[in-house]
Design an enzyme around this catalytic site. Structure first.
Site, PDB file in Angstrom:
ATOM      1  N   ALA A   1       0.842  -1.199   0.000  1.00  0.00           N
ATOM      2  CA  ALA A   1       0.000   0.000   0.000  1.00  0.00           C
ATOM      3  C   ALA A   1       0.876   1.247   0.000  1.00  0.00           C
ATOM      4  O   ALA A   1       2.052   1.203   0.357  1.00  0.00           O
ATOM      5  CB  ALA A   1      -0.909   0.028   1.233  1.00  0.00           C
TER       6      ALA A   1
ATOM      7  N   TYR B   1      -5.393   9.695   2.541  1.00  0.00           N
ATOM      8  CA  TYR B   1      -4.994   8.297   2.688  1.00  0.00           C
ATOM      9  C   TYR B   1      -6.202   7.422   3.013  1.00  0.00           C
ATOM     10  O   TYR B   1      -6.417   6.378   2.378  1.00  0.00           O
ATOM     11  CB  TYR B   1      -3.939   8.164   3.789  1.00  0.00           C
ATOM     12  CG  TYR B   1      -3.714   6.750   4.252  1.00  0.00           C
ATOM     13  CD1 TYR B   1      -3.019   5.843   3.460  1.00  0.00           C
ATOM     14  CD2 TYR B   1      -4.197   6.313   5.486  1.00  0.00           C
ATOM     15  CE1 TYR B   1      -2.817   4.531   3.889  1.00  0.00           C
ATOM     16  CE2 TYR B   1      -3.999   5.016   5.927  1.00  0.00           C
ATOM     17  CZ  TYR B   1      -3.306   4.130   5.119  1.00  0.00           C
ATOM     18  OH  TYR B   1      -3.115   2.838   5.537  1.00  0.00           O
TER      19      TYR B   1
ATOM     20  N   THR C   1      -7.626  -0.417   6.517  1.00  0.00           N
ATOM     21  CA  THR C   1      -7.206   0.327   7.707  1.00  0.00           C
ATOM     22  C   THR C   1      -8.379   0.934   8.472  1.00  0.00           C
ATOM     23  O   THR C   1      -9.446   1.189   7.903  1.00  0.00           O
ATOM     24  CB  THR C   1      -6.260   1.464   7.264  1.00  0.00           C
ATOM     25  OG1 THR C   1      -5.980   2.328   8.363  1.00  0.00           O
ATOM     26  CG2 THR C   1      -6.884   2.319   6.178  1.00  0.00           C
TER      27      THR C   1
END
Length: 290
Positions: A59, A126, A100
């Site tokens: 990632a 992000y 996440t």
């Protein structure tokens, strides 16, 4: 069964590969073989590998830098992942993709663990890039598996340039420098060995869809730092501060403890409390470095 692992040399990948070996042949991959930022490398490599399962641990995770270079974050975490999901579907391979807790954060008043059905709301570039990556993986094939985790640290980050939060705290404390650590962001720091164990159990059960996999409990980064020093027997000049005082470029979720109730409903024990996992990490780290 052939299992390809992208990002095999990272903290999570290094703990996953030996455990996945119990399920079949493991093929570790690095950016040299498949680069998510270069979509043209993806489909040919997967067509050549023909894996039964493809695990993506890679990632773009430069959270603050993503605020000024969103194209780079989306190139890897969304568009590259989309190409990966498409290539896996063509090859009839199950894609396992890690996401996440940063897909949350918009609900600033949250104080209860978030389950898989909770509405996401990223507060950073992000987080948004990772959330859209989740969507493309799940849309590509119903048999795919997305695993959200949080605050990863593993012994393979105890050296090298990447490091992790635990190592950063230990290094600065040993240098005698003062530490100002955020005390208003709650999450669950998670040991990569425990996340890897649960991931293998999910694969053994042929799980699909979205799962949360973290250690149990929650703490702030300041509380984690204090526990690191307590367990390590170190005295550190540690001061709690607010997120505003820290002044990071990217906003973080104020509360992102993930519920693992779905994991236990599938017969997989809740990973141990974060403080116990930290103790295991420190012991393993010491054993490796001795």
């Amino acid at each position: 069964m052939k299992i390809a692992v992208l990002g095999a040399a990272g903290q999570l990948g290094r703990d996953l590969c030996p455990r996945l070996a119990a399920l079949g042949e493991v093929v570790p991959l690095s950016r040299a073989e498949i680069d998510l930022a270069r979509p043209g490398t993806i489909a040919p490599a997967i067509a050549d590998l023909r894996p039964d399962i493809f695990v993506n641990c890679a990632a773009y995770n430069l959270v603050d830098k993503a605020e000024t270079e969103p194209e780079a974050a989306f190139a890897v975490n969304t568009w590259g992942v989309r190409e990966l999901a498409t290539a896996c579907r063509t090859a009839n391979a199950k894609l396992v993709h890690f996401s996440t807790d940063y897909v949350f954060g918009l609900d600033a008043a949250r104080t209860a663990p978030l389950n898989e059905d909770a509405s996401p709301g990223p507060v950073s570039v992000y987080g948004l890039s990772k959330l859209t990556g989740e969507f493309v993986v799940r849309a590509a094939a119903p048999g795919n598996l997305v695993i959200r985790t949080c605050g990863l640290y593993g012994v393979w980050g105890s050296g090298g340039k990447g490091g992790n939060f635990v190592e950063t705290m230990l290094r600065i404390a040993k240098q005698g420098k003062p530490l100002r650590v955020v005390n208003d962001q709650y999450c669950t720091p998670s040991y990569t060995a425990d996340v890897a164990d649960a991931t293998v159990q999910l694969l053994e059960r042929n799980a699909t869809g979205l799962f949360h996999v973290t250690n149990s409990g929650a703490c702030t980064w300041y509380q984690l730092a204090a526990e690191i020093f307590r367990q390590s027997g170190l005295h550190a000049d540690l001061t709690p501060i607010t997120s505003a005082e820290f002044g990071a470029r990217a906003q973080r979720p104020p509360y992102s403890e993930l519920s693992t109730a779905k994991l236990t409903a599938h017969g997989i024990p809740t990973p141990r409390p974060w403080s116990e996992a930290l103790a295991a990490y420190l012991n393993e780290r010491q054993a490796r470095n001795s």
